[in-house]
Design a protein around this motif. Sequence first.
Motif, short mmCIF file in Angstrom:
data_model
loop_
_atom_site.label_atom_id
_atom_site.label_comp_id
_atom_site.label_asym_id
_atom_site.label_seq_id
_atom_site.Cartn_x
_atom_site.Cartn_y
_atom_site.Cartn_z
N LEU A 67 -2.14 -6.18 -11.02
CA LEU A 67 -2.48 -4.76 -10.80
C LEU A 67 -1.49 -4.09 -9.86
O LEU A 67 -1.58 -2.89 -9.62
CB LEU A 67 -3.90 -4.63 -10.23
N LYS A 68 -0.56 -4.87 -9.32
CA LYS A 68 0.39 -4.34 -8.33
C LYS A 68 1.17 -3.17 -8.91
O LYS A 68 1.82 -3.30 -9.94
CB LYS A 68 1.35 -5.43 -7.89
N THR A 105 -7.54 -1.19 -5.44
CA THR A 105 -6.59 -0.97 -4.35
C THR A 105 -6.30 -2.27 -3.60
O THR A 105 -5.17 -2.50 -3.19
CB THR A 105 -7.09 0.09 -3.35
N LYS A 106 -7.30 -3.12 -3.46
CA LYS A 106 -7.03 -4.40 -2.80
C LYS A 106 -6.01 -5.21 -3.58
O LYS A 106 -5.27 -6.02 -3.02
CB LYS A 106 -8.31 -5.21 -2.64
N LEU A 107 -5.98 -5.01 -4.89
CA LEU A 107 -5.02 -5.75 -5.72
C LEU A 107 -3.71 -4.98 -5.90
O LEU A 107 -2.87 -5.35 -6.72
CB LEU A 107 -5.65 -6.09 -7.06
N GLY A 108 -3.57 -3.87 -5.19
CA GLY A 108 -2.27 -3.21 -5.16
C GLY A 108 -2.07 -2.06 -6.12
O GLY A 108 -0.96 -1.58 -6.29
N ALA A 109 -3.14 -1.59 -6.76
CA ALA A 109 -2.99 -0.46 -7.68
C ALA A 109 -3.10 0.86 -6.92
O ALA A 109 -3.66 0.94 -5.83
CB ALA A 109 -4.05 -0.53 -8.77
N GLU A 110 -2.54 1.90 -7.55
CA GLU A 110 -2.66 3.25 -7.00
C GLU A 110 -3.75 3.97 -7.79
O GLU A 110 -3.75 3.96 -9.02
CB GLU A 110 -1.31 3.96 -7.18
N ILE A 111 -4.69 4.59 -7.06
CA ILE A 111 -5.84 5.20 -7.73
C ILE A 111 -5.74 6.72 -7.68
O ILE A 111 -5.49 7.30 -6.63
CB ILE A 111 -7.16 4.80 -7.03
N VAL A 112 -5.93 7.33 -8.83
CA VAL A 112 -6.03 8.79 -8.90
C VAL A 112 -7.39 9.12 -9.49
O VAL A 112 -7.77 8.59 -10.55
CB VAL A 112 -4.91 9.38 -9.79
#
Lengths: 356, 191
Positions: free
Chosen positions: A185-186, A210-217
Amino acid sequence: MTLLLSGLGMVITLMVDVESNVIGSQNVNAAGTNRKHILDVDVLSEDEILNILDQTDAMSEVLRRDIKKVPALRGRVIVTLFYEASTRTRISFEEAGKILSADVINMSSSGSSVDKGESLLNTGLTLQAMGVDVIVVRHPYSGAPNLLAKHLPKVSIINAGDGLHAHPTQALLDAYTVRSKLGSLKGLKIVIVGDVLHSRVARSAIWAFTKLGAEIVLSGPNTLMPVGLNLVDGRANVLPPVSVQPDLDDAIRGADVVMALRLQNERQNGGYLPSLREYIRRWQITKDRLSSASKEVLVMHPGPMNEGIEISTEVAHGGRSLIEEQVTNGVALRMALLYQVSAGGYQIEEEHPNGQ
Amino acid sequence: MKRAFGVMNQHKVMNDQDVRRALARISHEILERNKGTDDLIMVGLYTRGVTIAQRLSENIQKFEGTIVPVESLDISLYRDDVQLRIAQPIKPTTLAADISGMKVVLVDDVLFTGRSIRASMDSLQDFGRAKEIQLAVLVDRGHRELPLRADYVGKNIPTSLEEQVRVRLIETDGTDDVVIVRSGDGNNSNG
């Protein structure tokens, strides 16, 4: 209309720092690997989440066998205690428990002593007295699973959705589904669309992603974006940093994953939306809209869907849709969690959440 | 610190050459007993059993020119002590769906109480009715708690219950040897 347009392009940050040590010490055991309860994703570390996803991989192999049955949880009793309607979460837990050879008992509030006014806590104590090992609970009140975890020392609690608070198993299975498709998910851009304000799925998903590094919109009507956050257990119910982009076409640009949330019936008539038609026009996930996302964009929905409202039928059943895989993965993920909370006889008294 | 039990309270009972020769002999024994490799499949128990199974298969390919398939088996979900242990990470079992009619050689590093082997035989049943199940281990350390024996043994090593037998392999541990550790934190003694 002006109200909805006023937030266009606005990016806000919903971050407040969490005292993770206080919460984290709540239910981690001596070895730091097994949790006795699964109440939310926010207390899990990145490593713990990755570990759960790896275990889910192993469990999916069991699901693909001709004989889908392993004896791991023989002699364990699991109760699914549902105070709200559910199809997939409940069946999925039941199937997961049965594949692991546990005895699974389904209990819903209607038709039980809850109808006679029995409190949640007394129901929990009754189940504990009957020797139940795991209670999977869904409840309309935020924090209900935490209450059970606090007062039932002999039982592991798994949160299957509580009020507006959390739905950790859904978030983890979503993270697993994305990871199994894209490897990691980075750095992914994940857009969550719709009624984020009332969505426990969104809240837990934001934590997990987010903990796994994704950007959330987040995208949706301003009236359904989280601003006034509710409280659970007296601690601030906060979220990691996310962006808000009310214009879906802007939000979706370059997205790797688009997740539609269910627009619940009561929101449709609750004064949150000018009209359902306007919602459909501006926030429905359609094939046209997806064309500006990444070519390989994946579409998710936690279910149950309102086809034709938050997602078009074409997209829901189209080639980019992961919706059925989410359901399949849900069984494997829940097997991993049931196994984890049931294993480890060395869980000791002091690790039990007894307030902070 | 040049005593039998050195600095780490451990002493070596097999070196890399011993390990290599033992595995070569077992490979020959497997071929001899099964009269070749027809219907033969190796199933290694995670972690080091898988590595040993691969080496046996490579040997057999060298000696016989035929390939014996190697699959991996994780027995965590079949253990009889799930509730007594902290959950160990489970690894995906790779076994192909049907082993009916096959001769299965189970491979593990250390044979100890026999409980892992019992669990692995339970597990194999779910993949079909094998014609025969044989057992190959690098080390038999005794102390069986079940009526089981190995068909192929690299080395019998009498031990006390306070000791732990640690098999180290290049693929997982960077070196090939077998050491006995006294009451350490060995992670490899539950064969």
